[in-house]
Design an enzyme around this catalytic site. Sequence first.
Site, mmCIF file in Angstrom:
data_model
loop_
_atom_site.group_PDB
_atom_site.id
_atom_site.type_symbol
_atom_site.label_atom_id
_atom_site.label_comp_id
_atom_site.label_asym_id
_atom_site.label_seq_id
_atom_site.Cartn_x
_atom_site.Cartn_y
_atom_site.Cartn_z
ATOM 1 N N ASN A 47 0.844 -1.200 0.000
ATOM 2 C CA ASN A 47 0.000 0.000 0.000
ATOM 3 C C ASN A 47 0.878 1.249 0.000
ATOM 4 O O ASN A 47 1.974 1.278 0.568
ATOM 5 C CB ASN A 47 -1.018 0.008 1.147
ATOM 6 N N ILE A 48 0.364 2.267 -0.677
ATOM 7 C CA ILE A 48 1.109 3.517 -0.873
ATOM 8 C C ILE A 48 0.165 4.658 -0.506
ATOM 9 O O ILE A 48 -0.799 4.931 -1.230
ATOM 10 C CB ILE A 48 1.574 3.649 -2.345
ATOM 11 N N GLU A 49 0.422 5.267 0.639
ATOM 12 C CA GLU A 49 -0.492 6.312 1.141
ATOM 13 C C GLU A 49 -0.092 7.688 0.629
ATOM 14 O O GLU A 49 0.959 7.875 0.015
ATOM 15 C CB GLU A 49 -0.528 6.256 2.669
ATOM 16 N N GLU A 60 -3.101 -4.680 -2.965
ATOM 17 C CA GLU A 60 -3.628 -5.599 -3.986
ATOM 18 C C GLU A 60 -3.683 -4.906 -5.348
ATOM 19 O O GLU A 60 -3.319 -5.471 -6.378
ATOM 20 C CB GLU A 60 -5.043 -6.065 -3.614
HETATM 21 N N1 THU Z 1 -5.296 -1.352 2.625
HETATM 22 C C1 THU Z 1 -4.768 -2.172 1.664
HETATM 23 O O1 THU Z 1 -3.633 -1.973 1.201
HETATM 24 N N2 THU Z 1 -5.524 -3.218 1.234
HETATM 25 C C2 THU Z 1 -6.778 -3.490 1.666
HETATM 26 O O2 THU Z 1 -7.456 -4.329 1.098
HETATM 27 C C3 THU Z 1 -7.306 -2.786 2.846
HETATM 28 C C4 THU Z 1 -6.623 -1.505 3.180
HETATM 29 C C5 THU Z 1 -4.481 -0.209 3.090
HETATM 30 C C6 THU Z 1 -4.972 1.141 2.647
HETATM 31 C C7 THU Z 1 -4.368 2.026 3.706
HETATM 32 O O3 THU Z 1 -3.047 2.373 3.325
HETATM 33 C C8 THU Z 1 -4.293 1.154 4.951
HETATM 34 O O4 THU Z 1 -4.461 -0.177 4.498
HETATM 35 C C9 THU Z 1 -5.344 1.477 5.982
HETATM 36 O O5 THU Z 1 -6.604 1.493 5.433
#
Ligand code: THU
Length: 143
Positions: A47-49, A60
């Site tokens: 994940n990349i915020e 994903e």
């Molecule tokens: N997140 C994912 O990467 N995949 C998911 O299916 C659920 C949520 C991430 C998004 C965000 O960076 C962090 O988890 C908190 O929501």
Amino acid sequence: MKLEEATKNMLVAEAYEAQRNAYVPYSDFCVGAALLAKNGTVYRGCNIENASFSPTNCAERTAFFKAVSEGVTEFEAIAIVGNKKGKEGDFCAPCGVCRQVMAEFCDPDEFQIILGAGEKTSVYTLREILPMGFTNDNLKSSE
Ligand code: THU
């Protein structure tokens, strides 16, 4: 098709490797994904915020978009792990948007979603986690 135990374990290990690159300054929640293409290639995603929040990309979708952008669109399985930085987590199920992206490319009864948490795993088909999904077939049926 049922996944071999070794394939499942390899994909969870790959997802943990992917998780190391999670860019999560806002949630501290680290997610890793490993997407197995039918050609045998594994695409890792994290994940990349973003400071503006909504541009955040889930692990994903990062994995799917890496593969599709390389011309690969046929997939067998994805492993997903997620937990707060430095903590042990429980299963991290994919969000609704990621399930919808899976539905674009994957057979609902064949594609396997592997959730991993430490030594534990749990496997689902796409149909189990996205019943009655909206797909390209819906667009065709109203033509
Ligand atoms: N997140 C994912 O990467 N995949 C998911 O299916 C659920 C949520 C991430 C998004 C965000 O960076 C962090 O988890 C908190 O929501």
